[in-house]
Design a protein around this motif. Structure first.
Motif, mmCIF file in Angstrom:
data_model
loop_
_atom_site.group_PDB
_atom_site.id
_atom_site.type_symbol
_atom_site.label_atom_id
_atom_site.label_comp_id
_atom_site.label_asym_id
_atom_site.label_seq_id
_atom_site.Cartn_x
_atom_site.Cartn_y
_atom_site.Cartn_z
ATOM 1 N N ASN A 109 0.572 -0.861 -0.042
ATOM 2 C CA ASN A 109 0.036 0.558 0.456
ATOM 3 C C ASN A 109 0.901 1.492 0.427
ATOM 4 O OD1 ASN A 109 -2.816 -0.908 0.129
ATOM 5 N ND2 ASN A 109 -2.360 -1.841 1.473
ATOM 6 N N CYS A 113 0.768 4.070 -3.110
ATOM 7 C CA CYS A 113 0.690 5.228 -2.797
ATOM 8 C C CYS A 113 1.862 6.427 -3.397
ATOM 9 C CB CYS A 113 0.246 6.070 -1.279
ATOM 10 S SG CYS A 113 -0.306 5.257 -0.387
ATOM 11 N N ASN A 228 -18.187 4.290 3.516
ATOM 12 C CA ASN A 228 -17.181 4.161 5.128
ATOM 13 C C ASN A 228 -18.649 4.967 6.722
ATOM 14 O OD1 ASN A 228 -15.455 2.979 4.169
ATOM 15 N ND2 ASN A 228 -13.509 5.219 3.960
ATOM 16 N N CYS A 242 -13.819 17.003 0.859
ATOM 17 C CA CYS A 242 -12.068 16.496 -0.315
ATOM 18 C C CYS A 242 -12.376 17.704 -1.112
ATOM 19 C CB CYS A 242 -13.037 15.234 -0.910
ATOM 20 S SG CYS A 242 -12.505 13.420 0.317
ATOM 21 N N ALA A 287 -1.903 12.186 1.402
ATOM 22 C CA ALA A 287 -2.727 10.841 1.434
ATOM 23 C C ALA A 287 -3.308 10.726 3.179
ATOM 24 C CB ALA A 287 -1.596 9.840 1.216
ATOM 25 N N PHE A 288 -2.624 11.286 4.075
ATOM 26 C CA PHE A 288 -2.929 10.796 5.735
ATOM 27 C C PHE A 288 -3.917 12.029 5.716
ATOM 28 C CE2 PHE A 288 -3.248 12.695 9.765
ATOM 29 C CZ PHE A 288 -2.827 11.709 10.576
ATOM 30 N N THR A 290 -6.587 12.716 3.231
ATOM 31 C CA THR A 290 -7.964 12.064 2.730
ATOM 32 C C THR A 290 -8.390 10.352 3.439
ATOM 33 O OG1 THR A 290 -6.053 10.876 1.178
ATOM 34 C CG2 THR A 290 -7.059 12.954 0.313
ATOM 35 N N ASP A 291 -6.913 10.211 3.908
ATOM 36 C CA ASP A 291 -7.229 8.665 5.031
ATOM 37 C C ASP A 291 -8.308 8.465 5.993
ATOM 38 O OD1 ASP A 291 -7.416 5.730 4.788
ATOM 39 O OD2 ASP A 291 -5.652 5.813 6.010
ATOM 40 N N ASN A 296 -10.290 6.970 0.739
ATOM 41 C CA ASN A 296 -8.401 6.218 0.543
ATOM 42 C C ASN A 296 -7.533 7.118 0.773
ATOM 43 O OD1 ASN A 296 -6.605 3.828 -0.282
ATOM 44 N ND2 ASN A 296 -8.334 2.581 -0.238
ATOM 45 N N ALA A 297 -6.358 6.922 0.887
ATOM 46 C CA ALA A 297 -5.367 7.238 1.128
ATOM 47 C C ALA A 297 -4.983 7.396 -0.344
ATOM 48 C CB ALA A 297 -4.081 6.617 2.035
#
Length: 902
Positions: A109, A113, A228, A242, A287-288, A290-291, A296-297
């Protein structure tokens, strides 16, 4: 100081504990593949080794079928899973135990990314802007129809294979996204390999693929947010967050990154260490974020790639720094995880296979039908429209990412996941052969600018061919249209030197007075020609994503490429009109690309550079000696049929010989010996050419080339007609234009054979193949030799039919005859008598008068040279003799157009 002592003791105690946990190696009888939670690295290394080796083995076979590497990676993952290797007793328990999968998943993963970051780097918004009108309809139709078909098919799939606890809307959304997605990275690779980037079809597909990719990832983010979120209101908040984050990145952070790139000089000299650090921090921060908000990251990593500036090729430079590790290590790990979750054994009944076939057929029909109809309505022909539809149906790894996200979210069951993986693999596999069948090279339409009518590849150069014929005639074989190849910086001196030589004064054909109409035969009518040099920059298309990015930005790269910039400046300084072209093609297609380009441009002569294998000269106490090159061989390359010499010159020789074998245009190869031992050469820009004339079509072309060069007042020449004859003394007999007789002592040509030298073949590459010669062809060739020799060597300079330019050229050429039992040695010695000499020879690989193999072998042993077999197959025996003898002069090797008779 008891505190210090206690600290040291505790430190050593810690080391002892760490050493104890590491005991139990192979020598103690322990299983090296046993998984240890405290030290998972050992098993991870085994897993990576197995994955990479299997992927490389599969890619060897699939690469010959012109399939993208992603096919091999997906197949490798499936084979390592429960479908194949997982059925071997103990394989999964020892290599992929369930306890080790979290560690493997973490690394995979991280790599995913990084890969999505690279995908974001590949997305160029300017591509969409330039072709928005053409591609918008195709992109929308290529998503709307597949999404509708996927949503419709999700109804029976849900009732047959999905647990009722999963909400239908979530499953329908994932199915629609999987159907509507297009694998943009794989699509770029296919367009580049099939040479479609410069066609109207390629431009539309590239633009539509970019838009499709952006919308697809947005839909995926929405799908994950809905899954989610606990409620619809929460999903709305996630979506708005987002959107706000994306706007902030595009409007604020992107400008800051551009300012920082310029401030650190990253746009000029590539990314600095500080800028790379900032980019990596930005990547993981996105990435952090959006996770943690419920998306998803990988979506954050994708956004980070989009906002990196494109100025100065910065995105390409960043890709070059990251792509190797991502492509070699991380992506295969991710595909292996997909394969471990893919069990084709679950497809064990008729209804399952019926749905699998329906999934594949509807996925293809949705993409193919939607894009084909939209393209047809936009004005494309049915052939072009169907090609666009076939390319847009490529799924590749992007759909696999969507499927894995759905599987990890619990929306897809393992059986449905396996069905969709098989569909993605099938559609990706069929893309390349389908496009080759629908859109062959002769049907392709080249994209034009300025509203010019499009041309097919066969149409190009039609008028130029007529111009070419109007400039070449038997009386004055001048050539003024050249295709010059630039591939490496070390070849620039060769090309500059050769270009400097081929710029004689342009003849004024206006002075030719036509004869009366009653005269027979009627003379040719000429118009004043213009020198035209087209510099073709060749860049090898590798497996790297950065090479594909360069292909998609070739229209801008042609203006920033340093080699083309240097040569354009050279042309301006020497008042030479230089046009530029750039081609990014695989290594095996380099020669074919040069030949096709020269044909389309109606070039009269292709100019190539080459540094021979033994070009390096070493200075020793005993004088100058040739330095041997060391050639290493990989025995496995012979097994798989990919044996190539690893030296740059030997690899380049394969390309040169490919041009010689395929060219329908005359070729001139500049061989640079790479030394500067001729320190006694005169200055002032004057050159002397030496041509040993043995006969054959290549030598006749060489003679015409020398005559053209001598139209330059600073160039003179010596042309020696060589004849192998067993006589005691060799006497050079000159025709009536000679000024003196020269005696050459044969004792000075004695052969000094060296013992104990082993000459080995460098590379196993087939020699240039010509049609079978016969006695009639050889007699015609010898007759042509006599005619062209008498035309120039026996011409009376006071003849009224001799034009002023030709008369001036012949006055600077000294024609002689030379008979010798060792003609190569005699020619070398004769050339050494001249200063600042340039040797011009024919390649003489067909219809040659003499066989020089035995004498060349003596020369090789005498001078202890290596690499002679590569040189002989590349440039012919005569030129090889000059190179291996350590002759300090450069050599120009010519080959006539590859036809039966020239």
């Amino acid at each position: 100081m008891p505190e210090f002592s206690d600290t040291i003791i505790n430190l050593f105690d810690g080391l002892k504990k760490r050493q104890a946990t590491g005991e139990g190696g192979l020598l103690t009888g322990s299983d090296p593949s046993a998984f240890d939670v405290s030290d998972p690295l050992r098993l991870w290394i085994i897993q990576v080794g197995v994955i990479i080796m299997l992927d490389q083995l599969l890619s060897l076979g699939l690469g010959r079928m012109k399939q993208p590497k992603v096919i091999a990676e997906v197949l490798g993952g499936i084979l390592l899973g429960p479908t194949a290797f997982g059925r071997i007793p103990g394989f999964t328990q020892h290599i992929f135990p369930s306890q080790s999968l979290p560690y493997l998943s973490l690394v995979a993963n991280i790599g995913l990314c990084l890969f999505l970051f690279i995908v974001g780097l590949e997305i160029d918004a300017s591509v969409i802007k330039r072709n928005a009108r053409m591609s918008a309809i195709v992109s929308l139709a290529g998503m709307a129809l597949p999404f509708g078909l996927g949503s419709a098919l999700s109804v029976p799939l849900y009732h047959h294979f999905i647990d009722p606890s999963v909400q239908f809307t979530h499953f329908m959304l994932f199915t629609g996204v999987a159907y509507s997605i297009t694998a943009f990275p794989v699509l770029c690779r296919i367009l580049t390999e099939l040479k479609l980037l410069d066609t109207t079809v390629g431009i539309v597909v590239l633009s539509a693929g970019v838009g499709n990719d952006v919308v697809g990832w947005t839909l995926l983010a929405l799908s994950v947010a809905l899954v989610n979120a606990g409620s619809g209101l929460t999903a709305l908040w996630v979506l708005l967050t987002c959107v706000a984050f994306t706007i902030f990145l595009l409007l604020v952070v992107k400008r800051v990154m551009l300012w920082l790139a310029r401030a650190t000089g990253s746009t000029d000299d590539g990314p600095t260490m500080f800028y790379m650090t900032v980019v990596m921090i930005l990547l993981w921060a996105c990435a952090f974020f959006t996770d943690i908000v419920g998306v998803n990251a990988i979506f954050g990593a994708f956004l980070a790639g989009i906002i990196v500036p494109r100025e100065g090729g910065l995105a390409i430079a960043l890709t070059e720094k990251l792509e190797d590790m991502v492509t070699i290590i991380f992506l295969p790990l991710y595909f292996t995880l997909s394969g471990l979750n893919t069990n084709l054994g679950l497809l064990d009944d008729g209804i399952t296979w019926a749905f699998t076939i329906a999934i594949a057929c509807l996925a293809f029909l949705g993409k193919f039908g939607g894009c084909t109809i939209a393209s047809r309505l936009s004005g494309f022909s049915w052939r072009e429209a169907s090609t666009i539809g076939s390319l847009m149906s490529c799924k590749g790894l992007v759909e696999l990412i969507v499927l894995n996200v759905g599987l990890s979210a619990g929306v897809l069951s393992p059986k449905v996941f396996s069905m969709f993986v098989l569909e993605a693999l099938t559609l990706t596999f069929m893309t390349t052969p389908l496009v080759r069948a629908l859109y062959p090279p002769e049907r392709r339409v080249i994209a034009t600018s300025g509203g010019a009518p499009p041309k097919t590849r066969d149409d190009e150069g039609g008028d130029l061919d007529a111009d070419k014929k109007s400039l070449i005639n038997e009386e004055q074989p001048w050539r003024y249209r050249f295709t010059l190849v630039l591939d490496k910086l070390e070849h620039m001196p060769c090309m500059m030197a050769l270009t400097q030589l081929i710029r004689p004064p342009v003849p004024d054909f206006s002075s030719v007075v036509p004869m009366s109409a009653a005269s027979d035969p009627a003379p040719l009518k000429y118009r004043r020609p213009e020198v035209s040099i087209n510099a073709l920059r060749l860049i090898e298309l590798s497996d790297r994503a950065s090479a594909v990015m360069k292909s998609s930005t070739a229209d801008t790269l042609i203006h920033t490429d340093p080699l083309l910039g240097i040569f354009r400046m050279f042309g301006e300084l020497n008042d030479l009109p230089v046009s530029s072209s750039l081609a990014i093609v695989p290594h095996d297609d380099l020669a074919c690309n040069v030949v096709d380009h020269a044909k389309q441009d109606a070039s009269q002569l292709i100019l190539l550079p080459w540094l021979p294998p033994c070009a390096s000269i070493a200075e020793t106490s005993e004088g100058a000696t040739l330095r041997r090159e060391k050639f290493d061989h990989n025995p496995f390359e012979v097994i798989f049929g990919t044996s190539r010499d690893k030296s740059a010159s030997a690899i380049h020789s394969q390309f040169v010989r490919g041009v010689f074998a395929q060219s329908e245009t005359d070729v001139a190869l500049f061989v640079d010996p790479g030394n500067h031992l001729n320190t006694g050469a005169k200055t002032g820009g004057s050159y002397h050419i030496f041509l040993p004339f043995f006969g054959g079509p290549d030598d006749r072309l060489a003679l015409e080339f020398v005559v053209q060069l001598c139209t330059n007042p600073r160039i003179s020449a010596t042309v020696v007609k060589m004849e192998k004859r067993e006589i005691e003394n060799m006497q050079i007999e000159r025709p009536s234009t000679a000024h003196s007789d020269v005696k050459v002592d044969t004792n000075s040509l004695a052969l000094a054979h060296q013992q104990g030298l082993t000459i080995s073949s460098i590379i196993a590459f087939p020699d240039t193949v010509y049609g079978q010669t016969n006695t009639q062809m050889r007699m015609q060739s010898e007759t042509a030799d006599s005619i062209i020799w008498s035309r120039y060597a026996g011409r009376n300079l006071s003849d009224v039919n001799t034009t002023g330019l030709l008369r001036a050229a012949l006055s600077r050429i000294d024609f002689t005859n030379l008979a010798s039992p060792v003609p190569l040695h005699a020619a070398i010695q004769r050339a050494s008598m001249c200063q600042r000499v340039l040797v011009v020879t024919g390649r003489s690989k067909r219809l040659a008068v003499e066989d020089h193999h035995a004498e060349l072998k003596d020369l090789v042993e005498e001078h202890r040279a290596v690499g002679h077999e590569v040189m002989s197959k590349t440039i012919g025996d005569v030129a090889t003799a000059f190179v291996v003898s350590g002759c300090p002069s450069a050599v120009v090797v010519l080959q006539a157009a590859n036809v039966e008779m020239h």
